[in-house]
Write a protein that holds these residues in place. Sequence first.
Motif, PDB file in Angstrom:
ATOM      1  N   SER A  34       0.829  -1.203   0.000  1.00 54.41           N
ATOM      2  CA  SER A  34       0.000   0.000   0.000  1.00 54.41           C
ATOM      3  C   SER A  34       0.862   1.251   0.000  1.00 54.41           C
ATOM      4  CB  SER A  34      -0.909   0.020   1.231  1.00 54.41           C
ATOM      5  OG  SER A  34      -1.675  -1.156   1.279  1.00 54.41           O
TER       6      SER A  34
ATOM      7  N   HIS B  86      -8.149  -9.457   1.737  1.00 55.33           N
ATOM      8  CA  HIS B  86      -8.924  -8.213   1.781  1.00 55.33           C
ATOM      9  C   HIS B  86     -10.373  -8.457   1.355  1.00 55.33           C
ATOM     10  CE1 HIS B  86     -10.144  -4.113   1.340  1.00 55.33           C
ATOM     11  NE2 HIS B  86     -10.300  -4.237   0.043  1.00 55.33           N
TER      12      HIS B  86
ATOM     13  N   ILE C 294     -14.089  -8.283   3.668  1.00 60.41           N
ATOM     14  CA  ILE C 294     -15.329  -7.581   3.324  1.00 60.41           C
ATOM     15  C   ILE C 294     -16.457  -8.593   3.170  1.00 60.41           C
ATOM     16  CG2 ILE C 294     -16.483  -6.008   1.719  1.00 60.41           C
ATOM     17  CD1 ILE C 294     -13.840  -4.924   0.904  1.00 60.41           C
TER      18      ILE C 294
ATOM     19  N   GLN D 228     -14.703  -1.108   6.598  1.00 60.52           N
ATOM     20  CA  GLN D 228     -13.539  -1.876   6.148  1.00 60.52           C
ATOM     21  C   GLN D 228     -12.539  -0.957   5.441  1.00 60.52           C
ATOM     22  OE1 GLN D 228     -12.939  -5.156   6.709  1.00 60.52           O
ATOM     23  NE2 GLN D 228     -10.953  -4.939   5.701  1.00 60.52           N
ATOM     24  N   ALA D 229     -13.045  -0.056   4.618  1.00 59.06           N
ATOM     25  CA  ALA D 229     -12.161   0.875   3.895  1.00 59.06           C
ATOM     26  C   ALA D 229     -11.469   1.829   4.865  1.00 59.06           C
ATOM     27  CB  ALA D 229     -12.957   1.655   2.854  1.00 59.06           C
TER      28      ALA D 229
ATOM     29  N   GLN E 233      -8.605  -0.184   6.332  1.00 61.62           N
ATOM     30  CA  GLN E 233      -7.534  -0.473   5.363  1.00 61.62           C
ATOM     31  C   GLN E 233      -7.657   0.482   4.185  1.00 61.62           C
ATOM     32  OE1 GLN E 233      -7.634  -4.844   4.503  1.00 61.62           O
ATOM     33  NE2 GLN E 233      -5.743  -4.712   5.676  1.00 61.62           N
ATOM     34  N   PRO E 234      -7.288   1.741   4.400  1.00 63.18           N
ATOM     35  CA  PRO E 234      -7.564   2.760   3.371  1.00 63.18           C
ATOM     36  C   PRO E 234      -6.868   2.483   2.040  1.00 63.18           C
ATOM     37  CG  PRO E 234      -6.640   3.759   5.369  1.00 63.18           C
ATOM     38  CD  PRO E 234      -6.598   2.275   5.564  1.00 63.18           C
TER      39      PRO E 234
ATOM     40  N   PRO F 145      -8.461  -0.697  -1.309  1.00 70.80           N
ATOM     41  CA  PRO F 145      -9.210  -0.617  -2.579  1.00 70.80           C
ATOM     42  C   PRO F 145      -8.315  -0.300  -3.777  1.00 70.80           C
ATOM     43  CG  PRO F 145     -10.399   0.539  -0.834  1.00 70.80           C
ATOM     44  CD  PRO F 145      -9.057   0.168  -0.271  1.00 70.80           C
TER      45      PRO F 145
ATOM     46  N   CYS G  20     -19.874   2.445  -3.551  1.00 72.96           N
ATOM     47  CA  CYS G  20     -19.039   2.376  -2.340  1.00 72.96           C
ATOM     48  C   CYS G  20     -17.554   2.274  -2.692  1.00 72.96           C
ATOM     49  CB  CYS G  20     -19.434   1.176  -1.484  1.00 72.96           C
ATOM     50  SG  CYS G  20     -21.062   1.318  -0.729  1.00 72.96           S
ATOM     51  N   ILE G  21     -17.237   1.428  -3.660  1.00 71.38           N
ATOM     52  CA  ILE G  21     -15.825   1.214  -4.004  1.00 71.38           C
ATOM     53  C   ILE G  21     -15.259   2.441  -4.711  1.00 71.38           C
ATOM     54  CG2 ILE G  21     -14.191  -0.245  -5.278  1.00 71.38           C
ATOM     55  CD1 ILE G  21     -16.284  -2.529  -4.989  1.00 71.38           C
TER      56      ILE G  21
ATOM     57  N   HIS H  95     -14.083   5.332  -2.550  1.00 68.98           N
ATOM     58  CA  HIS H  95     -12.790   5.175  -1.879  1.00 68.98           C
ATOM     59  C   HIS H  95     -11.618   5.195  -2.853  1.00 68.98           C
ATOM     60  CE1 HIS H  95     -15.549   3.830   1.313  1.00 68.98           C
ATOM     61  NE2 HIS H  95     -14.712   4.551   2.021  1.00 68.98           N
TER      62      HIS H  95
END
Lengths: 205, 205
Positions: B20, B61, B65, B93-94, B97-98, B101, B158-159, B162
């Motif tokens: 990440s 991941h 979710i 969840q986001a 764990q930013p 996505p 939602c996805i 983020h």
Amino acid sequence: MNHSDSTRDRLIAAATKLFSEKGFQGASVRAITRAAHANLGAITYHFGSKERLRLEVLVRHVSLIGARLQAVADLPLPARNRLAQCVQAIFAQAAEQPAAPRLFVRWLLHHDRVPAELIAQQRVLVGAVARIIQDGIASGEFRTVDPVCAAFSVLSQCIWFHLIRAVAAQVTGAGGPFARPEGATVMATHITDVILRAFAAERAA
Amino acid sequence: MNHSDSTRDRLIAAATKLFSEKGFQGASVRAITRAAHANLGAITYHFGSKERLRLEVLVRHVSLIGARLQAVADLPLPARNRLAQCVQAIFAQAAEQPAAPRLFVRWLLHHDRVPAELIAQQRVLVGAVARIIQDGIASGEFRTVDPVCAAFSVLSQCIWFHLIRAVAAQVTGAGGPFARPEGATVMATHITDVILRAFAAERAA
């Protein structure tokens, strides 16, 4: 000047095609200039670098969608109809340039700061959709919603479909809406239905 | 076995963090194994390769979710409430764990064929949302919609939020829903509102 503009356009067209097919790294300066019938120094001359050429490709792509959406926003039609046409316009653009959404999002995911010219084109795009929603609120067709949030709902669903269609087809199987040839039409209808119902003015009790 | 499992888990946790922060290329085997307090050969031993470790990170991941959404789907609540909680669960969840996505979509955009274990986890995720929608149709809360298309509408918004929040903040400015600290709450509320209105059963005329 005319000749120079047309070399520039040919370079953008060739780069769009080759970046889509081979990725940014895989598309060499030699291959792009050859496909554009330009000399090897033309990318440096017109854009400064291959990286700047990539940015021009993205700006061009976003500006094409933005121009389509602005044209839709200007139509003398109820907001509902114009919003439905926005979905059609995005799907039409994606059908013409199937690789462009991936190219765009790949780039976005590797850059935290987005150059001003790309931000400006994205503003046009979001602004056109938000304007239709504001018109619909003003005319009583839509309930009061945040136009930017509402534009997000339209754009996110349209873009995400084109990004993940191939993966979604594997997840949902051969009979699902992503694998079928007419899947894009099914999904455009679904998204239009979702947003028009979501933004519809409340009926009097 | 226990010790081996825990090394495996530590490698996945360290890799999630380092991929990440530094990207897949930028996170070296040495840095990952050091952060996991493992020896240099541990990635090869447990996963076969760094590429396979990346896949494990993604599977983990998506399965996190999926597990949250399945737990929501199992709640003894009306479908409307469960669907609202799905949005909350994805945003939660986001928030934890930013970077995930982006990591996930970057990977997707570079792979046409997705490995079976990742497809299986995505099926769990989509299936949990689709099940709630089917329940809502059966109970009369929702109108008849394609559950997979409807799940797409929930997940895509939602996805996408983020993924592009940082860019959208630049496009829509400091006062917009993307730049404000409470933007995630504003958007989760907006998305919930959109989907519940879009799927609501038609009122009797």
